[in-house]
Design a protein around this motif. Structure first.
Motif, short mmCIF file in Angstrom:
data_model
loop_
_atom_site.label_atom_id
_atom_site.label_comp_id
_atom_site.label_asym_id
_atom_site.label_seq_id
_atom_site.Cartn_x
_atom_site.Cartn_y
_atom_site.Cartn_z
N ASP A 1 0.84 9.92 6.04
CA ASP A 1 1.85 9.73 7.07
C ASP A 1 1.88 10.91 8.03
OD1 ASP A 1 4.09 8.18 8.15
OD2 ASP A 1 5.32 9.86 7.47
N HIS B 1 -4.43 3.25 3.58
CA HIS B 1 -3.02 3.18 3.19
C HIS B 1 -2.88 3.36 1.69
CE1 HIS B 1 -1.59 1.93 7.10
NE2 HIS B 1 -2.53 1.02 7.15
N GLU B 2 -1.80 4.02 1.29
CA GLU B 2 -1.58 4.22 -0.15
C GLU B 2 -1.34 2.90 -0.88
OE1 GLU B 2 2.39 4.65 1.94
OE2 GLU B 2 0.31 5.18 2.29
N GLY C 1 0.44 9.11 0.04
CA GLY C 1 1.18 8.46 1.12
C GLY C 1 1.81 9.47 2.07
N GLU C 2 2.38 10.54 1.52
CA GLU C 2 3.01 11.57 2.35
C GLU C 2 1.99 12.23 3.27
OE1 GLU C 2 4.97 16.01 1.73
OE2 GLU C 2 4.88 14.61 0.04
N ARG D 1 -1.19 10.73 10.22
CA ARG D 1 -1.06 9.70 11.24
C ARG D 1 -0.24 10.21 12.43
NH1 ARG D 1 1.30 6.50 8.26
NH2 ARG D 1 -0.49 5.34 7.44
N LYS D 2 0.87 10.90 12.14
CA LYS D 2 1.71 11.45 13.21
C LYS D 2 0.97 12.55 13.97
CE LYS D 2 6.02 10.38 10.80
NZ LYS D 2 7.20 10.92 10.06
#
Length: 859
Positions: free
Chosen positions: A229, A247-248, A225-226, A232-233
């Motif tokens: 994220d 997605h996680e 998940g980290e 994505r940024k």
């Protein structure tokens, strides 16, 4: 006396279990020995590039931060050459490295979140001083200093992207599939052994271990998940798009336990920044272009014959056709269409499930081949055996839109239909990329097939793909069939999947007329267009072939390659979509796409015959039923090796797969069995006296097929590291008793008894031990071999040991699930063998039951 049987498959008797005995021992690498003898020099040879790599990376990251570029997961990538016998997980717990990717040339890409490499440098100092716990340093032979990252890029990027890398214009947009490792630096500890613990202490120990195990899995989820994220940024910063977001918390994603894959639309400047500065990326490739064979159709008018098609039984199996839609109202299909479950996965046309592919459609043809096999019925009453389900994933141009990520779509389809009303277990996937599969890592698409096959009890029947440039190959001086050896003719993604049953194509026979000539010169030769093996890591692919037709070549130079009407007997008879005109069925197209559904038809028959058995067994029995054409027996061994690469184990037979005769008998495991690393299961077949009389000299064909599944891991680059657990099998020898075989197969305090000589298996476990050199049966998850013995050379007992080996998993509960098939066939049909074998297995079962009962009494 009348038979009391229906020629059903007979049970294989599991006779013994225990720890496996393996031949040979660990090989000591001379470079490792030299490092231990020269500790200071070796540590210095690693410390110098390590410090340089660390300093370069720190400078590079400081420059990125100063330029205001987006944050990426922290870490420095390292390229290590290691001892091939080293457990690469040792790199994690000894040096705190995260394993990003195992390479096939002895190198491993790892990443250290500590960019100063504190722990690694300390271990080097400990190694110089012979401190306990530093011995692993000797197994790290080289740390490659790679200031431009060219070595790393060569291993991470596809060949095309690597060639373009230096000249990529910053503002050009690229759509790429990016794979990111997320294994972390922790692991599941070994399950504790009870020993003499009290019940209370044991319960506490197990609870503590289970809690730690669950924590490890939660950490993996959090790490994924980290990294998602941050990615994505990063993409947002470069004004790019995630065309498929994993997605996680998305159970339908294409995530794998050690990695995730994301399809990105991003400018080259951003792509370069990402690849050069995210140390956990292990693969960046362009999306595959989906291809299906589309030839110019002939519109010869035919009169539809009268035939009565009867709908399948309500409880009949379903075959999901994942393709370009189906003309569901077609006369030859409509009674078997499960229309309530039809679905389109194309975002632009979510309700349109029809087949709009020009020149007679594609999914419609595939569905017809699933139902009718090699010939469309033209008269009489026909009872259809299976339901057809329509999952449309290709548009009218036979293309999967780039915003659809094939692994994600495939998971969605399988989940939808397997969890649906019919609990669909058989999926026909006549869709391939238009280029040979890559051999560096298992692709995300192929790995998803492997993962789905482990999660669900399903079988995905996969086409091998079609060669698109036959004319170019001929012009380059590669004649048929030699051009199959060219790497461009290798099977196409995702046909390299270990769990998919990959199907190639063979020709109906020779043809020559009015300037046109078939490539094949006899029935059963590989079709000119059929992609060839070996597959990834030299696995045997395709496993089987079916009749998909043959192209014709014109005379002259350059030769025209086509399917002219005059050669229609060289093409399979297929149902056609008629929305744009043309006949309802015809012989006008060829392709592996139309060979695969004929194998799906066999799988459906197996589900009817053996409804309570697993798809692993269906796959195993299809492969077990396959044989080469008769003319192949006369080929020399080197030509047979080439044939194995081109047509696998041969052409399957629906009768051999589903039933037996007086002259052929197949034994099967009654259910799937689990096998862990280091364990061994031994099966015994008692061979009746009637089959091995000294005065007889009959040819007996013995066939063995092992079919198994285990959890995949994409970051590994060899067949053993790819699976959590891998299996193989060995047999006893001519003249080797059951008792002697036990000592050779099971590990105990006694020395192994060496008896007998090899049966003369065709392929064998190692590449140079069988009759066919350069191929191994142990690489894939379906392992077949066969031998022809004289009846008077058969042993009293035929024995098979299935052995478990450790793959990537450290989890003590990891296991592979498998089934096994063994067949005996008297080639000349001189004497019946089914009844004697049936009686023998009943007697053996009674003997085993009595022995087990005696053991219980003694205890």
């Amino acid at each position: 006396m009348p038979n009391t049987h229906q020629f059903e498959h007979l049970p294989l008797v599991l006779r013994e279990r225990g720890p496996a005995r393996y031949s040979g021992g660990p090989r000591v690498d001379p470079a490792t020995l030299l490092a231990k003898q020269n500790r200071t020099a070796h540590a210095t040879a690693l410390q110098t590039p390590a410090s340089a790599v660390s300093l370069t990376w720190q400078t590079q990251q400081a420059q990125r931060a100063q330029a205001g570029l987006p944050k990426l997961p922290a870490g420095v990538p390292l390229l290590l050459k290691i001892d091939s016998s080293l457990d690469i997980d040792d790199l994690r717990h000894v040096f705190d490295f995260e394993v990003v990717s195992e390479q096939d040339d002895g190198f491993v890409i790892v990443a250290s979140q500590d960019i100063v490499l504190t722990r690694f440098l300390q271990k080097l100092r400990d190694f110089t001083g012979t401190v306990t716990g530093s011995g692993t340093v000797a197994s790290v032979h080289e740390l490659r200093q790679d200031p431009t990252q060219e070595e790393r890029l060569r291993r991470v990027l596809s060949e095309t992207l690597f060639a373009e890398w230096a000249q990529m214009p910053d503002d050009r947009r690229y759509v790429c599939d990016v794979s990111v490792a997320c294994t972390g630096t922790w692991q599941v500890t070994k399950r504790p052994k009870r020993g003499r613990m009290t019940d209370q202490t044991w319960a506490r120990k197990i609870a503590e271990w289970s809690s730690k195990r669950q924590t490890a899995y939660e950490l993996w989820d959090a790490l994924q998940g980290e990294r998602l994220d941050l990615l994505r940024k990063f993409v947002d910063f470069y004004q790019g798009k995630m065309l498929d977001i994993v997605h996680e918390d998305n159970p339908e994603s294409a995530s794998l336990p050690d990695s995730f894959s994301v399809r990105l639309d991003i400018v080259a400047k951003g792509l370069k920044d990402l690849v050069l500065n995210c140390p956990f990326i292990f693969e960046v490739v362009e999306p595959d272009d989906i291809e299906t064979p589309q030839q110019v159709a002939r519109t010869q008018v035919q009169v539809m014959q009268q035939v009565q098609l009867v709908a399948p039984d309500p409880a009949a199996p379903a075959v999901c056709v994942i393709d370009g839609g189906i003309q569901e109202g077609h006369f030859w299909l409509q009674p078997a269409i499960d229309g309530t479950e039809s679905r389109c996965y194309l975002p632009a046309t979510p309700t349109d499930v029809n087949d709009h592919i020009r020149d007679g459609g594609h999914g419609t043809r595939v569905a017809g081949a699933v139902l009718h096999g090699d010939a469309v019925p033209k008269n009489g009453r026909v009872n259809l055996e299976s339901w057809i389900q329509n999952a449309r994933v290709l548009d009218a141009n036979s293309v999967m839109p780039p915003e659809l990520f094939p692994p994600t779509v495939l998971r969605e389809v399988v989940k939808q239909y397997h969890e649906g009303a019919r609990k669909t277990r058989i999926f026909n996937h006549s869709i391939n990329a238009d280029a040979p599969c890559r051999t560096r890592h298992m692709s995300a698409w192929a790995a998803e097939i492997d993962r789905l096959s482990g999660e669900y009890d399903i079988l995905i029947v996969q086409s091998a793909g079609n060669i698109g440039g036959i004319s170019e190959l001929l012009q380059r001086g590669h004649p048929y069939p030699e051009y199959f050896n060219d790497p461009s003719c290798r099977i196409a993604n995702p046909a390299q999947s270990f769990q998919a049953l990959t199907v190639g194509s063979v020709a109906y026979g020779a043809f020559e007329s009015t300037g046109w000539r078939s490539f094949a010169t006899q029935k059963g030769e590989p079709s000119a267009f059929s992609r060839s093996g070996l597959g990834i890591w030299d696995s045997i692919k395709p496993e089987v072939v079916e009749y998909g037709g043959d192209c014709l070549g014109s005379r002259g130079t350059p030769r025209s390659i086509s399917t002219p009407t005059i050669g229609r007997d060289c093409y399979p008879e297929l149902v056609r979509a008629t929305a744009t005109g043309g006949p309802a069925y015809d012989r006008d197209q060829v392709g592996t796409s139309f060979a695969a559904p004929k194998v799906s038809k066999i799988a459906a028959r197996l589900q009817v015959t053996l409804p309570d058995q697993s798809c692993l067994l269906y796959r195993g029995l299809i492969v077990q039923s396959a044989q080469w054409p008769e003319w192949a027996d006369a080929l020399p061994a080197d030509q047979q090796t080439l044939l194995l690469k081109r047509i696998g184990y041969g052409i399957p037979d629906i009768e051999r797969a589903t039933t037996n005769t007086d002259h052929r008998t197949t034994f099967i495991t009654g259910e799937d069995r689990d096998l862990s690393p280091g364990d061994c299961h031994i099966y015994q077949v008692r061979v009746p006296d009637e089959m091995r009389r000294s005065g007889d000299d009959y040819d007996i064909r013995v066939e063995v097929t092992l079919s198994y599944v285990a959890e995949p891991r994409r970051t590994r680059r060899n067949h053993r590291g790819y699976l959590s657990v891998w299996l193989d099998w060995i047999s006893n020898r001519r003249g080797e008793t059951f008792e002697a075989f036990l000592t050779r197969a099971l590990k105990d305090d006694d020395e192994a008894i060496q008896q007998g000589t090899s049966f003369g298996w065709t392929i064998e476990r190692q590449g140079d031990n069988g009759r066919l050199r350069g191929v191994r049966r142990t690489v894939g998850t379906v392992q077949k071999d066969w031998a022809v013995l004289k009846s008077n050379q058969l042993p009293e007992d035929f024995c098979i040991a299935v052995r478990g080996h450790r793959g990537w998993s450290q989890d003590p509960e990891a296991a592979a699930r498998y089934c096994l098939a063994v067949s005996f066939e008297i080639v000349g049909k001189e004497i019946p063998i089914y009844e004697p074998l049936r009686v023998a297995v009943q007697e053996l079962q009674a003997e085993v039951a009595e022995s087990e009962a005696q053991v219980e009494v003694e205890e």
